[in-house]
Design a protein around this motif. Structure first.
Motif, PDB file in Angstrom:
ATOM      1  N   VAL A  34       0.839  -1.205   0.000  1.00 17.82           N
ATOM      2  CA  VAL A  34       0.000   0.000   0.000  1.00 17.82           C
ATOM      3  C   VAL A  34       0.873   1.254   0.000  1.00 17.82           C
ATOM      4  O   VAL A  34       0.719   2.142  -0.848  1.00 17.82           O
ATOM      5  N   ASP A  35       1.802   1.324   0.951  1.00 17.45           N
ATOM      6  CA  ASP A  35       2.671   2.497   1.057  1.00 17.45           C
ATOM      7  C   ASP A  35       3.576   2.649  -0.157  1.00 17.45           C
ATOM      8  O   ASP A  35       3.823   3.770  -0.630  1.00 17.45           O
ATOM      9  N   LEU A  36       4.088   1.521  -0.669  1.00 16.09           N
ATOM     10  CA  LEU A  36       5.026   1.583  -1.792  1.00 16.09           C
ATOM     11  C   LEU A  36       4.336   2.052  -3.063  1.00 16.09           C
ATOM     12  O   LEU A  36       4.878   2.882  -3.806  1.00 16.09           O
ATOM     13  N   VAL A  37       3.138   1.535  -3.335  1.00 14.34           N
ATOM     14  CA  VAL A  37       2.398   1.965  -4.518  1.00 14.34           C
ATOM     15  C   VAL A  37       2.031   3.444  -4.405  1.00 14.34           C
ATOM     16  O   VAL A  37       2.141   4.211  -5.377  1.00 14.34           O
ATOM     17  N   ASP A  38       1.599   3.869  -3.221  1.00 14.98           N
ATOM     18  CA  ASP A  38       1.282   5.280  -3.025  1.00 14.98           C
ATOM     19  C   ASP A  38       2.520   6.149  -3.201  1.00 14.98           C
ATOM     20  O   ASP A  38       2.445   7.275  -3.722  1.00 14.98           O
ATOM     21  N   ALA A  39       3.694   5.635  -2.787  1.00 19.62           N
ATOM     22  CA  ALA A  39       4.929   6.402  -2.867  1.00 19.62           C
ATOM     23  C   ALA A  39       5.336   6.681  -4.311  1.00 19.62           C
ATOM     24  O   ALA A  39       5.915   7.733  -4.605  1.00 19.62           O
ATOM     25  N   VAL A  40       5.025   5.760  -5.218  1.00 19.10           N
ATOM     26  CA  VAL A  40       5.381   5.961  -6.629  1.00 19.10           C
ATOM     27  C   VAL A  40       4.263   6.644  -7.407  1.00 19.10           C
ATOM     28  O   VAL A  40       4.384   6.870  -8.609  1.00 19.10           O
ATOM     29  N   GLY A  41       3.152   6.959  -6.734  1.00 18.39           N
ATOM     30  CA  GLY A  41       2.063   7.662  -7.402  1.00 18.39           C
ATOM     31  C   GLY A  41       1.041   6.768  -8.062  1.00 18.39           C
ATOM     32  O   GLY A  41       0.276   7.225  -8.920  1.00 18.39           O
ATOM     33  N   GLY A  42       1.004   5.480  -7.685  1.00 16.95           N
ATOM     34  CA  GLY A  42       0.025   4.559  -8.254  1.00 16.95           C
ATOM     35  C   GLY A  42       0.601   3.703  -9.362  1.00 16.95           C
ATOM     36  O   GLY A  42       1.672   3.985  -9.904  1.00 16.95           O
ATOM     37  N   VAL A  43      -0.111   2.608  -9.701  1.00 13.71           N
ATOM     38  CA  VAL A  43       0.313   1.707 -10.766  1.00 13.71           C
ATOM     39  C   VAL A  43      -0.839   1.493 -11.741  1.00 13.71           C
ATOM     40  O   VAL A  43      -2.010   1.524 -11.355  1.00 13.71           O
ATOM     41  N   THR A  44      -0.501   1.273 -13.000  1.00 13.92           N
ATOM     42  CA  THR A  44      -1.501   1.055 -14.038  1.00 13.92           C
ATOM     43  C   THR A  44      -1.601  -0.422 -14.367  1.00 13.92           C
ATOM     44  O   THR A  44      -0.588  -1.075 -14.642  1.00 13.92           O
ATOM     45  N   ILE A  45      -2.829  -0.957 -14.318  1.00 16.09           N
ATOM     46  CA  ILE A  45      -3.058  -2.373 -14.609  1.00 16.09           C
ATOM     47  C   ILE A  45      -4.196  -2.502 -15.623  1.00 16.09           C
ATOM     48  O   ILE A  45      -4.914  -1.542 -15.902  1.00 16.09           O
ATOM     49  N   ASP A  46      -4.345  -3.704 -16.160  1.00 16.86           N
ATOM     50  CA  ASP A  46      -5.417  -3.999 -17.118  1.00 16.86           C
ATOM     51  C   ASP A  46      -6.184  -5.198 -16.580  1.00 16.86           C
ATOM     52  O   ASP A  46      -5.820  -6.340 -16.797  1.00 16.86           O
ATOM     53  N   SER A  47      -7.268  -4.930 -15.844  1.00 15.36           N
ATOM     54  CA  SER A  47      -8.010  -5.989 -15.176  1.00 15.36           C
ATOM     55  C   SER A  47      -8.895  -6.752 -16.159  1.00 15.36           C
ATOM     56  O   SER A  47      -9.584  -6.153 -16.985  1.00 15.36           O
ATOM     57  N   GLN A  48      -8.871  -8.070 -16.051  1.00 16.72           N
ATOM     58  CA  GLN A  48      -9.723  -8.915 -16.873  1.00 16.72           C
ATOM     59  C   GLN A  48     -11.089  -9.119 -16.236  1.00 16.72           C
ATOM     60  O   GLN A  48     -11.981  -9.701 -16.851  1.00 16.72           O
ATOM     61  N   ILE A  62       3.279  -6.239  -9.380  1.00 11.02           N
ATOM     62  CA  ILE A  62       4.706  -6.076  -9.103  1.00 11.02           C
ATOM     63  C   ILE A  62       5.448  -5.591 -10.344  1.00 11.02           C
ATOM     64  O   ILE A  62       6.372  -4.782 -10.265  1.00 11.02           O
ATOM     65  N   GLN A  63       5.034  -6.058 -11.520  1.00 10.54           N
ATOM     66  CA  GLN A  63       5.662  -5.586 -12.750  1.00 10.54           C
ATOM     67  C   GLN A  63       5.415  -4.095 -12.937  1.00 10.54           C
ATOM     68  O   GLN A  63       6.338  -3.328 -13.246  1.00 10.54           O
ATOM     69  N   ALA A  64       4.170  -3.675 -12.743  1.00 10.38           N
ATOM     70  CA  ALA A  64       3.841  -2.252 -12.884  1.00 10.38           C
ATOM     71  C   ALA A  64       4.598  -1.424 -11.851  1.00 10.38           C
ATOM     72  O   ALA A  64       5.074  -0.320 -12.142  1.00 10.38           O
ATOM     73  N   LEU A  65       4.729  -1.972 -10.643  1.00 11.43           N
ATOM     74  CA  LEU A  65       5.460  -1.275  -9.593  1.00 11.43           C
ATOM     75  C   LEU A  65       6.939  -1.161  -9.945  1.00 11.43           C
ATOM     76  O   LEU A  65       7.568  -0.113  -9.734  1.00 11.43           O
ATOM     77  N   SER A  66       7.516  -2.234 -10.510  1.00 16.47           N
ATOM     78  CA  SER A  66       8.925  -2.206 -10.920  1.00 16.47           C
ATOM     79  C   SER A  66       9.162  -1.129 -11.971  1.00 16.47           C
ATOM     80  O   SER A  66      10.169  -0.411 -11.936  1.00 16.47           O
ATOM     81  N   GLU A  67       8.242  -1.009 -12.915  1.00 18.50           N
ATOM     82  CA  GLU A  67       8.378   0.004 -13.959  1.00 18.50           C
ATOM     83  C   GLU A  67       8.356   1.410 -13.379  1.00 18.50           C
ATOM     84  O   GLU A  67       9.104   2.287 -13.813  1.00 18.50           O
ATOM     85  N   GLU A  68       7.495   1.623 -12.376  1.00 15.35           N
ATOM     86  CA  GLU A  68       7.438   2.940 -11.738  1.00 15.35           C
ATOM     87  C   GLU A  68       8.712   3.216 -10.945  1.00 15.35           C
ATOM     88  O   GLU A  68       9.227   4.344 -10.952  1.00 15.35           O
TER      89      GLU A  68
END
Length: 369
Positions: free
Chosen positions: A162-176, A230-236
């Motif tokens: 939660v904190d890590l995703v917020d720290a990078v400003g969010g992550v973009t995903i494509d939900s099925q 995690i992939q989206a987070l790595s990219e950020e």
């Protein structure tokens, strides 16, 4: 009875290793460049995350020699999730890295894999190991199960996501899928996910990664969504924006990440093993799904039952990749890492006994649909 067939996808985890090594290279670059505040902050974080390493896992002298001589090594990666006060390792990944072959082999062990606890007549799901025995006992069991030595480990607390995703400003995903799920405070239907491309904050990313009951693919679907997050987070983390958000990112990593890798070991891996990320093979623990009665809980629980021949194939594959002797077992030889250390006298490794828990008051996992 529910049965799911898991189709093997070559290189599906390539992004994981590339992302991990790229982040390490980024950290080393900052340290090597002498960027005052950033460099000192990274050193502080690395020191903090290794402080919690159990005493029996702190001595990595033999592993250091492997790295210096560019020998293959292994790592155990655990994603920790706390449910009803019990912390379980719901993501269990074993990876071996061979710099000579410039390749990585990875196995994601299903969290519902049924195992027999050593020294007892009790069966459990493998994700309960961490709650019962901690990181040392988990490493002992995985070493015995796959018949290979584990060189290093790293754990990541999913709540820290939660904190890590917020720290990078969010992550973009494509939900099925579109679904609602509870948030980190267990408030029902607090998180709403739409189908399609969207940017998620920390709470929504955690809910997206944790949901399983509403996914027709069950735990396999959840694993795919966890990898996507995690992939989206790595990219950020690898973007230029990470420098702008450097302090919040480090603050989010420090309390939620633990490893027995030192800063120097990370530097060595980042410099000598990066090319291995170009060839990542994802291995599969083949088996079948079933419901099994657990006397300790008085319930039939969903489990994954591995085929014996699949376990043996994985043992041989990992041994070959680590350049170990496949004709003997680690337990029979009493060695393991010493098989790879050709330049030093043979020594008997520390015999870490696998202690039984004093009390088995483990809360059951009711999320077994």
């Amino acid at each position: 009875m529910r049965s799911q067939k898991h189709e093997k996808k070559q290189n599906r985890n390539k992004w994981f290793i590339r992302g991990l090594l790229s982040v390490l290279v980024l950290l080393i670059f900052i340290l090597g460049s002498g960027v005052g505040y950033y460099g000192s902050k990274i050193l502080e974080v690395l020191n903090n995350v290794s402080e919690g390493t159990p005493e029996e896992l702190q001595d990595t002298t033999e592993q250091d020699i492997l790295l210096k001589n560019k020998k293959p090594f292994s790592v155990l990666l655990l994603g920790l999730d706390e449910d009803a006060g019990t912390r379980r390792s719901d993501t269990i990944i074993v990876a071996t890295i061979n710099p000579t072959e410039e390749s990585v082999k990875m196995l994601s062990i299903p969290r519902d894999t049924m195992i027999d606890l050593p020294g007892t007549n009790r069966s459990e799901k493998i994700n309960a190991l961490y709650a019962l025995y901690g990181i040392s006992g988990t490493i002992d069991y995985i070493e015995d199960y796959l018949d290979i030595p584990i060189s290093y480990y790293a754990t990541l607390n999913f709540e820290g996501l939660v904190d890590l995703v917020d720290a990078v400003g969010g992550v973009t995903i494509d939900s099925q899928l579109s679904f609602t799920v509870q948030d980190s405070t267990e408030k029902a239907d607090a998180i709403e996910i739409d189908e399609g491309v969207q940017t998620l904050d920390g709470e929504h990313a955690l809910g997206y990664a944790r949901m399983r009951k509403q996914d027709p693919r069950g735990d396999w679907g959840r694993q795919e969504r966890q990898r996507e997050v995690i992939q989206a987070l790595s990219e950020e983390l690898l973007s230029l924006n990470s420098f702008t958000n450097f302090s919040p990112i480090m603050d989010a990593i420090s309390p939620n990440f633990q490893t027995n890798l030192s800063g120097m070991q990370i530097w060595t891996i980042a410099n000598n093993y990066t090319e291995a990320a170009n060839d990542v093979e994802s291995l599969e623990l083949r088996g079948e799904a079933d419901y099994v009665y657990f006397p300790a809980y008085g319930l039939d629980l969903y489990v994954w039952l591995p085929f014996d021949e699949s376990v043996k194939e994985l043992q041989d594959t990992f041994k070959q990749h680590l350049e170990l002797d496949t004709s003997t077992t680690t337990n029979e030889t009493g060695v393991g890492l010493d098989d790879q250390l050709e330049d030093i006298p043979e020594e008997n490794p520390e015999d870490r006994s696998f202690e039984d828990p004093l009390e088995d008051d483990l809360d059951i996992d009711e999320d077994f649909n």
